[in-house]
Design a protein around this motif. Structure first.
Motif, PDB file in Angstrom:
ATOM      1  N   LEU A 123      47.723  41.642  43.354  1.00 27.78           N
ATOM      2  CA  LEU A 123      47.870  42.851  44.170  1.00 27.78           C
ATOM      3  C   LEU A 123      46.701  43.812  43.998  1.00 27.78           C
ATOM      4  O   LEU A 123      46.273  44.459  44.954  1.00 27.78           O
ATOM      5  CB  LEU A 123      49.181  43.566  43.823  1.00 27.78           C
ATOM      6  N   VAL A 124      46.193  43.915  42.790  1.00 29.97           N
ATOM      7  CA  VAL A 124      45.082  44.832  42.529  1.00 29.97           C
ATOM      8  C   VAL A 124      43.770  44.280  43.084  1.00 29.97           C
ATOM      9  O   VAL A 124      42.946  45.023  43.625  1.00 29.97           O
ATOM     10  CB  VAL A 124      44.974  45.126  41.019  1.00 29.97           C
ATOM     11  N   ASN A 125      43.582  42.978  42.975  1.00 29.76           N
ATOM     12  CA  ASN A 125      42.319  42.387  43.398  1.00 29.76           C
ATOM     13  C   ASN A 125      42.244  42.082  44.895  1.00 29.76           C
ATOM     14  O   ASN A 125      41.151  41.915  45.428  1.00 29.76           O
ATOM     15  CB  ASN A 125      42.040  41.111  42.610  1.00 29.76           C
ATOM     16  N   ALA A 126      43.369  42.010  45.583  1.00 28.31           N
ATOM     17  CA  ALA A 126      43.363  41.704  47.017  1.00 28.31           C
ATOM     18  C   ALA A 126      42.556  42.725  47.829  1.00 28.31           C
ATOM     19  O   ALA A 126      41.719  42.328  48.652  1.00 28.31           O
ATOM     20  CB  ALA A 126      44.786  41.580  47.540  1.00 28.31           C
ATOM     21  N   PRO A 127      42.761  44.042  47.642  1.00 27.17           N
ATOM     22  CA  PRO A 127      41.939  44.995  48.405  1.00 27.17           C
ATOM     23  C   PRO A 127      40.446  44.898  48.062  1.00 27.17           C
ATOM     24  O   PRO A 127      39.595  45.046  48.940  1.00 27.17           O
ATOM     25  CB  PRO A 127      42.481  46.363  48.003  1.00 27.17           C
ATOM     26  N   LEU A 128      40.141  44.620  46.808  1.00 26.07           N
ATOM     27  CA  LEU A 128      38.738  44.463  46.425  1.00 26.07           C
ATOM     28  C   LEU A 128      38.117  43.239  47.082  1.00 26.07           C
ATOM     29  O   LEU A 128      36.968  43.264  47.516  1.00 26.07           O
ATOM     30  CB  LEU A 128      38.611  44.357  44.904  1.00 26.07           C
ATOM     31  N   LEU A 169      39.071  41.879  49.949  1.00 24.55           N
ATOM     32  CA  LEU A 169      38.887  42.162  51.373  1.00 24.55           C
ATOM     33  C   LEU A 169      37.686  43.071  51.620  1.00 24.55           C
ATOM     34  O   LEU A 169      36.917  42.865  52.566  1.00 24.55           O
ATOM     35  CB  LEU A 169      40.156  42.783  51.952  1.00 24.55           C
ATOM     36  N   LEU A 170      37.508  44.061  50.771  1.00 21.84           N
ATOM     37  CA  LEU A 170      36.357  44.951  50.898  1.00 21.84           C
ATOM     38  C   LEU A 170      35.050  44.187  50.704  1.00 21.84           C
ATOM     39  O   LEU A 170      34.101  44.341  51.483  1.00 21.84           O
ATOM     40  CB  LEU A 170      36.467  46.086  49.886  1.00 21.84           C
ATOM     41  N   ALA A 171      35.000  43.356  49.681  1.00 22.19           N
ATOM     42  CA  ALA A 171      33.796  42.572  49.429  1.00 22.19           C
ATOM     43  C   ALA A 171      33.551  41.566  50.545  1.00 22.19           C
ATOM     44  O   ALA A 171      32.402  41.351  50.956  1.00 22.19           O
ATOM     45  CB  ALA A 171      33.926  41.841  48.098  1.00 22.19           C
ATOM     46  N   PHE A 172      34.612  40.974  51.076  1.00 20.85           N
ATOM     47  CA  PHE A 172      34.462  40.000  52.153  1.00 20.85           C
ATOM     48  C   PHE A 172      33.880  40.658  53.395  1.00 20.85           C
ATOM     49  O   PHE A 172      33.019  40.087  54.073  1.00 20.85           O
ATOM     50  CB  PHE A 172      35.819  39.371  52.470  1.00 20.85           C
ATOM     51  N   LYS A 173      34.326  41.884  53.691  1.00 23.19           N
ATOM     52  CA  LYS A 173      33.795  42.608  54.847  1.00 23.19           C
ATOM     53  C   LYS A 173      32.335  43.010  54.642  1.00 23.19           C
ATOM     54  O   LYS A 173      31.527  42.906  55.564  1.00 23.19           O
ATOM     55  CB  LYS A 173      34.629  43.856  55.127  1.00 23.19           C
ATOM     56  N   LYS A 174      32.014  43.502  53.470  1.00 24.16           N
ATOM     57  CA  LYS A 174      30.669  44.020  53.230  1.00 24.16           C
ATOM     58  C   LYS A 174      29.641  42.898  53.059  1.00 24.16           C
ATOM     59  O   LYS A 174      28.513  43.044  53.479  1.00 24.16           O
ATOM     60  CB  LYS A 174      30.655  44.915  51.977  1.00 24.16           C
ATOM     61  N   VAL A 175      30.028  41.820  52.408  1.00 26.82           N
ATOM     62  CA  VAL A 175      29.078  40.728  52.162  1.00 26.82           C
ATOM     63  C   VAL A 175      28.935  39.836  53.375  1.00 26.82           C
ATOM     64  O   VAL A 175      27.852  39.398  53.716  1.00 26.82           O
ATOM     65  CB  VAL A 175      29.502  39.900  50.918  1.00 26.82           C
ATOM     66  N   SER A 176      30.052  39.561  54.045  1.00 25.13           N
ATOM     67  CA  SER A 176      29.998  38.677  55.210  1.00 25.13           C
ATOM     68  C   SER A 176      29.387  39.431  56.321  1.00 25.13           C
ATOM     69  O   SER A 176      28.941  39.381  57.226  1.00 25.13           O
ATOM     70  CB  SER A 176      31.388  38.214  55.587  1.00 25.13           C
TER      71      SER A 176
END
Length: 79
Positions: A65-70, A72-79
């Motif tokens: 639960l804690v790492n899921a938002p991180l 998603l954020l990394a996936f958006k910014k890196v991709s």
């Protein structure tokens, strides 16, 4: 099948899955058995699950639960 292993996307996903499994085994079999707390979000989840809630099995759910938002954020910014 040979093309599958040369696909960058497949290798990226496979690497993430294998790395996550190794990390999970380390947290469960090394950190918990030695009563050692990790740093970062994993350590916070260990403290919450073991000391505050008293349910060690809750740790994996809290980490997810804690790492899921991180993620998603990394996936958006890196991709």
């Amino acid at each position: 099948m040979k093309k599958l292993f040369h696909n960058r996307k497949f290798l990226g996903w496979a690497g993430m899955i294998i790395g996550s499994m190794i990390y999970c085994f380390a947290v469960i079999f090394i950190f918990d058995k030695a009563e050692f707390y990790a740093s970062g979000f994993t350590g916070i989840c260990q403290i919450l699950a073991n000391d505050i809630f008293g349910v060690p099995r809750l740790k994996s759910i809290l980490v997810a639960l804690v790492n899921a938002p991180l993620f998603l954020l990394a996936f958006k910014k890196v991709s």
